[in-house]
Design an enzyme around this catalytic site. Structure first.
Site, PDB file in Angstrom:
ATOM      1  N   GLU A   1       0.958  -1.025  -0.026  1.00 16.74           N
ATOM      2  CA  GLU A   1      -0.114  -0.149  -0.133  1.00 16.74           C
ATOM      3  C   GLU A   1       1.017   1.184  -0.160  1.00 16.74           C
ATOM      4  O   GLU A   1       0.658   2.369  -0.765  1.00 16.74           O
ATOM      5  CB  GLU A   1      -0.996  -0.190   1.397  1.00 16.74           C
ATOM      6  CG  GLU A   1      -1.941  -1.148   1.026  1.00 16.74           C
ATOM      7  CD  GLU A   1      -3.025  -0.859   0.095  1.00 16.74           C
ATOM      8  OE1 GLU A   1      -2.979   0.063  -0.557  1.00 16.74           O
ATOM      9  OE2 GLU A   1      -3.985  -1.757  -0.415  1.00 16.74           O
TER      10      GLU A   1
ATOM     11  N   ASP B   1     -10.161   4.877  -2.280  1.00 18.02           N
ATOM     12  CA  ASP B   1      -9.400   5.552  -3.252  1.00 18.02           C
ATOM     13  C   ASP B   1      -9.735   6.285  -4.333  1.00 18.02           C
ATOM     14  O   ASP B   1     -10.950   6.572  -4.476  1.00 18.02           O
ATOM     15  CB  ASP B   1      -8.257   4.520  -3.511  1.00 18.02           C
ATOM     16  CG  ASP B   1      -8.480   3.570  -4.810  1.00 18.02           C
ATOM     17  OD1 ASP B   1      -9.720   3.431  -4.888  1.00 18.02           O
ATOM     18  OD2 ASP B   1      -7.878   3.054  -5.188  1.00 18.02           O
TER      19      ASP B   1
ATOM     20  N   TYR C   1      -7.078   5.838   4.140  1.00 22.13           N
ATOM     21  CA  TYR C   1      -7.198   5.015   3.022  1.00 22.13           C
ATOM     22  C   TYR C   1      -6.071   3.717   3.667  1.00 22.13           C
ATOM     23  O   TYR C   1      -6.619   2.626   3.542  1.00 22.13           O
ATOM     24  CB  TYR C   1      -6.532   5.268   1.688  1.00 22.13           C
ATOM     25  CG  TYR C   1      -6.412   4.269   0.928  1.00 22.13           C
ATOM     26  CD1 TYR C   1      -7.509   3.332   0.288  1.00 22.13           C
ATOM     27  CD2 TYR C   1      -5.093   3.821   0.694  1.00 22.13           C
ATOM     28  CE1 TYR C   1      -7.222   2.444  -0.492  1.00 22.13           C
ATOM     29  CE2 TYR C   1      -4.944   2.481  -0.177  1.00 22.13           C
ATOM     30  CZ  TYR C   1      -6.373   1.870  -0.810  1.00 22.13           C
ATOM     31  OH  TYR C   1      -5.973   0.825  -1.408  1.00 22.13           O
TER      32      TYR C   1
END
Length: 300
Positions: free
Chosen positions: A47, A148, A130
């Protein structure tokens, strides 16, 4: 509870799960073997890398990164210079330092285990709404909305009838929360499916509405795909930018080794010496470079 401005009926769902299972790209962080080997740490690293970087550029770097540092404990023992060096050309190298700091914090606060709780994740360096929710959902299977840029575009079109999403806000999480299936497992699939749809079908410039699984559900299509006048931010040009200058300085430092290079030898032919010096100063301010006794090096 949904904001009053939302047109979405309470309890509405979107038919994405079957489409996702049949059409999702085969990406490393979606494989069972990846989770078995690297767990939540692998998800967290992926991520970080995927923030503002294309998937195709992330995959080879992710493999090399996790081979070198397969756990937070392994990475916490590395130096900042080693981390920036390994980050190579992924862009926005401050992310590498944030990831290193997060690894140190995971070791110090959580015994080397990436936490599951969203608030605990948010307390780590470089982690925002997020990323915290993505780790909790995709690594641990908890039920949270994960939003996102791609998800926001799907919601804007399919649910709210806009050609492009408005500026990010808390409302995005509330809207996504209202659409999640009740089961943890299916909500994780729904989160991943919305992102995948936005990345591959409901794209910003050329949406493929004719093959979209939401074609019959999409408010934007039902209204004739109008241009609703939503502001579209354009990324600043890279060529000639301060970002390009920073990247060029970092390339010099990565090739210089631990001792660094003499300051006067850093990009002596750069077309704009003032921009070059500004780039060096900003790298030092960001902790990505160190200056001492007339030399410049990666952080030790």
């Amino acid at each position: 509870m949904l904001p009053t401005a939302s047109p979405v009926p309470q309890g509405r769902t979107l038919p994405l799960a079957d489409w996702y299972r049949a059409n999702a790209r085969d990406l490393p962080w979606r494989r069972a073997a990846f989770h078995e080997q690297f767990g939540a740490w692998g998800v967290l690293v992926s991520e970080f890398m995927l923030q503002q970087t294309q998937v195709s550029r992330v995959i080879p770097r992710l493999d090399a990164w996790l081979e070198r540092w397969p756990t937070p404990t392994a990475m916490a023992a590395a130096t900042p210079a080693e981390v920036v060096q390994q980050w190579a050309n992924l862009g926005y190298p401050r992310r590498a330092l944030w990831l290193h700091r997060a690894a140190v914090e995971v070791v110090e606060r959580h015994g080397g285990v990436v936490p599951r709780d969203v608030e605990a994740l948010l307390a780590l360096s470089g982690i925002g709404d997020y990323t915290a929710r993505a780790v909790s959902v995709f690594a641990y299977g908890d039920r949270h909305p994960v939003v996102d840029t791609n998800t926001r575009r799907v919601l804007a079109r399919a649910v709210e009838g806009r050609s492009h999403p408005a500026s990010p806000s808390r409302r995005d999480l509330l809207l996504m929360e209202s659409l999640l299936p009740s089961s943890d497992a299916e909500s994780a699939v729904f989160n991943a499916a919305a992102m995948e749809l936005g990345a591959t079908v409901c794209t910003a410039r050329s949406p493929q509405c004719e093959i979209c699984p939401l074609l019959g559900e999409c408010a934007w299509v039902a209204d004739g795909r109008p241009d609703t006048g939503d502001a579209r931010r354009r990324q600043a040009a890279f060529e000639g930018s301060d970002r390009q200058a920073r990247g060029a300085v970092l390339r010099v430092l990565r090739g210089a080794g631990e001792d660094g290079v003499a300051l006067e030898t850093v990009l002596p032919d750069w077309p704009d010496p003032v921009q070059r010096d500004r780039a060096i100063d900003s790298l030092i301010a960001d902790g990505l470079a160190e200056a001492a006794e007339g030399s410049l090096s990666l952080p030790r």
